[in-house]
Design an enzyme around this catalytic site. Structure first.
Site, mmCIF file in Angstrom:
data_model
loop_
_atom_site.group_PDB
_atom_site.id
_atom_site.type_symbol
_atom_site.label_atom_id
_atom_site.label_comp_id
_atom_site.label_asym_id
_atom_site.label_seq_id
_atom_site.Cartn_x
_atom_site.Cartn_y
_atom_site.Cartn_z
ATOM 1 N N GLY A 117 -5.558 -4.359 -8.867
ATOM 2 C CA GLY A 117 -6.592 -3.365 -8.618
ATOM 3 C C GLY A 117 -6.033 -1.983 -8.369
ATOM 4 O O GLY A 117 -6.635 -0.978 -8.773
ATOM 5 N N SER A 126 0.824 -1.205 0.000
ATOM 6 C CA SER A 126 0.000 0.000 0.000
ATOM 7 C C SER A 126 0.860 1.256 0.000
ATOM 8 O O SER A 126 0.592 2.215 -0.743
ATOM 9 C CB SER A 126 -0.932 0.001 1.218
ATOM 10 N N SER A 172 -12.302 1.139 -1.544
ATOM 11 C CA SER A 172 -11.810 2.436 -1.100
ATOM 12 C C SER A 172 -10.741 2.980 -2.047
ATOM 13 O O SER A 172 -10.437 4.174 -2.034
ATOM 14 C CB SER A 172 -11.248 2.334 0.318
ATOM 15 N N GLN A 173 -10.161 2.108 -2.895
ATOM 16 C CA GLN A 173 -9.161 2.560 -3.857
ATOM 17 C C GLN A 173 -9.743 3.561 -4.851
ATOM 18 O O GLN A 173 -9.007 4.351 -5.444
ATOM 19 C CB GLN A 173 -8.567 1.368 -4.611
ATOM 20 N N GLU A 221 -8.228 -6.855 4.209
ATOM 21 C CA GLU A 221 -7.223 -7.715 3.588
ATOM 22 C C GLU A 221 -6.901 -8.930 4.453
ATOM 23 O O GLU A 221 -6.429 -9.949 3.948
ATOM 24 C CB GLU A 221 -5.944 -6.920 3.315
ATOM 25 N N ARG A 259 1.459 3.966 -3.324
ATOM 26 C CA ARG A 259 1.134 5.381 -3.176
ATOM 27 C C ARG A 259 2.371 6.260 -3.347
ATOM 28 O O ARG A 259 2.315 7.336 -3.950
ATOM 29 C CB ARG A 259 0.476 5.619 -1.802
ATOM 30 N N ARG A 304 -4.284 -13.918 -0.754
ATOM 31 C CA ARG A 304 -4.796 -13.989 0.611
ATOM 32 C C ARG A 304 -5.470 -15.338 0.872
ATOM 33 O O ARG A 304 -5.391 -15.874 1.988
ATOM 34 C CB ARG A 304 -5.788 -12.853 0.867
ATOM 35 N N ARG A 324 -14.674 -6.230 -13.091
ATOM 36 C CA ARG A 324 -14.656 -5.394 -11.887
ATOM 37 C C ARG A 324 -15.222 -4.016 -12.209
ATOM 38 O O ARG A 324 -14.931 -3.435 -13.250
ATOM 39 C CB ARG A 324 -13.226 -5.256 -11.350
#
Length: 431
Positions: A98, A30, A172-173, A314, A34, A382, A126
């Site tokens: 994603g 993450s 939320s992305q 996650e 970013r 995951r 998606r």
């Protein structure tokens, strides 16, 4: 070769006793993602120290390179980025990432020229319509059919910006993707989320990193985020270990009654560590922060619970695996996985003998004796982690594909096996 191009069957190793290990994890996916975007939009040079090198991040870096950003990843531990005028034409293959699919379209709106996005057939289902609609409302021209990939962003070198309303409940992305590029919009941006609740921890991380880069951000109102226009300045980013990637290793200590240390666990972080450790503590884990890192000790049993996972979505698959070997039923809600991933998790755990039912946004798990079987990972790292945790105490748990773990931790099979066999784990080779 893309991580999903070859499937690698794998039998999860079973622990012969309490696991005791020290693990060094790679950087946060993450934070790395970013930092890459912010560096590409900043004046001057930026560095990323201890970044994650994994497939999703390679795709993010590749997408930025395609639009003209200089990204040097020659040194595994120190990456260098220099911003350049964004341009097209460019083609960006997101594969199944994603973050790339949702973070880079707003950046592409700032490019001078066309930028086309496409990916694995699975990502074409998606939902992108909320993001496409929001970007169009902000002045970006986009060609897309049905609100999904493939799509083409027809950039003109600038984005008007302004106020936009979006339903980001799918991810939320969608919010983060708008905020990360917003300092470069003529009017900045005000994003208003409407719809079912959206998990906030990763948006909070986006806000934290924007401010660290020099952006003016107002998140004082519920479900509203405002970013002021302005120029960011290049800086040095120190990437924290991937705390969400630590979850299966922490779970290993719990199910075997052992002790696992995650080296370098930060005493303060923008990642949702507090919520995660709170849930694991309620399930019987005994976490303690030490000068070396976080030590998780198993108490000799795993407890069932009712918990809201909206802040740690996650971790849902591994927490569900823990619930499947717990001493009482569990109800996990706010899991934020979407119906397909919930169904895949239910099917996988059921194949191992668990009594699991899923609904629109939750799981009910009633423990019962488990058995070895083939667990289908559906190219989801995951889910693979969850199966590996169950395999610690259940023999012959066979993953149809462990190569999917390369999405965030390419060295996972080796690191996991070394831990189970009694050795200390190094960096996972990668987030």
């Amino acid at each position: 070769m893309p991580y999903g191009s070859v499937h690698l069957p794998w039998t999860a190793p079973t622990a012969s006793g309490p696991i005791r290990a020290v693990i060094r994890l790679p950087g946060s996916k993450s934070m790395t993602a970013r930092a890459l975007v912010l560096a590409a939009l900043s004046l001057g040079a930026s560095t990323l120290r201890a970044p994650l090198r994994a497939r999703d991040i390679e795709l993010m870096a590749g997408g930025l390179r395609a639009m003209g950003t200089h990204v040097s990843t020659v040194d595994d531990n120190l990456w260098l980025l220099r911003s350049r005028p964004l341009r097209g034409p460019a083609r960006i293959d997101v594969e199944t990432a994603g973050t790339v699919m949702r973070f880079l379209p707003a950046v592409a709106g700032l490019a001078d020229g066309e930028v086309t996005f496409d990916g694995d057939p699975r990502v074409r289902s998606r939902p992108m319509a909320p993001l496409i609609g929001a970007l169009c409302a902000l002045g970006v021209r986009i060609d897309a059919t049905g609100g999904t990939l493939p799509m083409t962003v027809r950039g003109i070198g600038r984005v008007r910006g302004g106020t936009v309303t979006i339903d980001a409940s799918a991810s939320s992305q969608l919010v983060s993707g708008l905020l990360l590029a917003a300092t470069e919009f003529d009017r900045g941006v005000v994003v208003r989320h409407v719809g079912p609740p959206v998990p906030k921890p990763h948006i909070a991380l986006t806000v934290h990193m924007l401010r660290a880069a020099g952006a003016g951000v107002d998140d004082s109102r519920p479900d509203v985020w405002a970013v002021e226009p302005g120029r960011l300045t290049g800086r040095a980013w120190d990437i924290e270990p991937d705390l969400s990637g630590a979850v299966p290793f922490l779970a290993a200590a719990m199910v075997t009654g052992g002790a696992v240390t995650i080296e370098g666990w930060p005493p303060a972080t923008g990642q949702p560590a507090g919520h995660l450790l709170g849930v694991l503590r309620r399930m019987g884990g005994e976490p303690a922060l030490t000068p070396r890192g976080l030590v998780m000790r198993g108490s000799g049993g795993v407890h069932g619970l009712t918990a809201d996972l909206s802040g740690v979505t996650e971790a849902t698959p591994v927490l569900a695996a823990l619930a499947a070997v717990a001493d009482a039923p569990s109800h996990l809600y706010g899991v934020g996985l979407g119906p397909d991933r919930i169904a895949a998790l239910v099917t996988g755990l059921t194949a191992l003998g668990a009594d699991v039912t899923g609904d629109a946004d939750g799981l009910r798990i009633r423990p019962r004796p488990l058995r070895g079987a083939t667990f289908r990972t559906h190219d989801d790292h995951r889910l693979a982690h969850a199966a590996a945790v169950i395999g610690l105490t259940v023999g012959d748990v066979r993953l149809d594909d462990v190569a999917c773990t390369a999405k965030t931790l390419p060295g996972f099979p080796r690191l996991w096996s070394t831990m189970v066999q009694g050795g200390n784990g190094g960096t996972g080779g990668t987030d």
